[in-house]
Design an enzyme around this catalytic site. Structure first.
Site, mmCIF file in Angstrom:
data_model
loop_
_atom_site.group_PDB
_atom_site.id
_atom_site.type_symbol
_atom_site.label_atom_id
_atom_site.label_comp_id
_atom_site.label_asym_id
_atom_site.label_seq_id
_atom_site.Cartn_x
_atom_site.Cartn_y
_atom_site.Cartn_z
ATOM 1 N N HIS A 1 -89.256 -0.182 36.187
ATOM 2 C CA HIS A 1 -88.203 -1.044 35.626
ATOM 3 C C HIS A 1 -87.267 -0.254 34.711
ATOM 4 C CE1 HIS A 1 -86.866 -5.080 33.950
ATOM 5 N NE2 HIS A 1 -86.399 -4.234 33.050
ATOM 6 N N GLU A 2 -87.846 0.471 33.764
ATOM 7 C CA GLU A 2 -87.014 1.214 32.805
ATOM 8 C C GLU A 2 -86.341 2.415 33.461
ATOM 9 O OE1 GLU A 2 -86.276 -0.092 30.053
ATOM 10 O OE2 GLU A 2 -87.758 -1.692 30.210
ATOM 11 N N HIS B 1 -83.150 1.209 35.113
ATOM 12 C CA HIS B 1 -82.055 1.082 34.146
ATOM 13 C C HIS B 1 -81.444 2.450 33.825
ATOM 14 C CE1 HIS B 1 -82.482 -3.130 33.333
ATOM 15 N NE2 HIS B 1 -83.644 -3.039 32.704
#
Length: 217
Positions: free
Chosen positions: A22-23, A26
């Site tokens: 997820h990170e 980003h």
């Protein structure tokens, strides 16, 4: 305890995967759009150590929600700040949806090919537990992170969609949004009528993904 104690090793592994991807999503998308802030901070990596937040991970285990270390993003460096800001915010939850979908697909393949039953009963049960958590937690994170309340990705997407005048007011009152978020998470009666129905979409999405992939078997 929100999860069974004996399942914590599976859940911990799934959380490491879910939060890290997820990170990374980003950070990588921001870097590709021209902002090297996350890159210089060492966040464009799949190394879990730079993404996991200890308190956020523990809270997810015991309270059903949590977080990783937020990726620093300077949208002003993007060629189209609002559009690219939406994409950067959205790819995190979308990465969790993709992981959940891949988990469903792999589990179906293991069942259909018989590989799930090739080992001992203990191995079969371990694989079932791992994939069930891989699917459920990642789809849960997809839905949860799209809730339009700070500090979630859904709020950042919403602010980028708003006209500047409304966006300015939202940013002025962001602390109240965070207060509302904490209330609905920690007060059970509020959670039951607000957060829980939203998170119920997890089951709907999972069922539809299973039905879709079953078309190919």
């Amino acid at each position: 305890m929100w999860y069974p104690l004996e399942d914590l090793p599976f859940i911990a592994l799934v959380l490491i995967i879910a939060f890290t991807v997820h990170e990374f999503a980003h950070a990588y998308s921001a870097y590709k759009f021209g902002d090297d802030t996350a890159y210089l901070a060492g966040r464009v990596t799949l190394n879990p150590r730079v993404h996991l937040d200890v308190i956020g991970t523990i809270l997810l285990l015991i309270a059903g929600f949590g977080w990783a270390k937020p990726v620093p993003v300077r949208a002003s460096r993007f060629k189209h700040p609002r559009l690219m800001g939406i994409v950067v915010s959205a790819v995190g939850p979308l990465s969790n949806l993709i992981i959940g979908a891949l988990g469903i697909l792999l589990l179906l393949v293991l069942h259909e090919t018989g590989l799930m039953y090739a080992g001992s009963r203990g191995v079969e049960m371990a694989l079932e537990r791992f994939f069930n958590y891989l699917i459920s937690i990642n789809i849960l994170l997809f839905v949860f992170n799209l809730i339009p309340l700070p500090p979630l990705d859904g709020y950042r997407i919403l602010t980028d969609l708003m006209p500047l005048r409304i966006r300015f007011k939202m940013e002025q009152n962001v602390q109240w949004g965070m207060f509302v978020f904490l209330l609905i998470v920690f007060i059970p009666p509020l959670r039951r009528v607000t957060l829980d129905p939203i998170l119920g979409l997890t089951d709907v999405i999972t069922r539809n993904l299973i039905q879709f992939f079953m078309l190919f078997f």
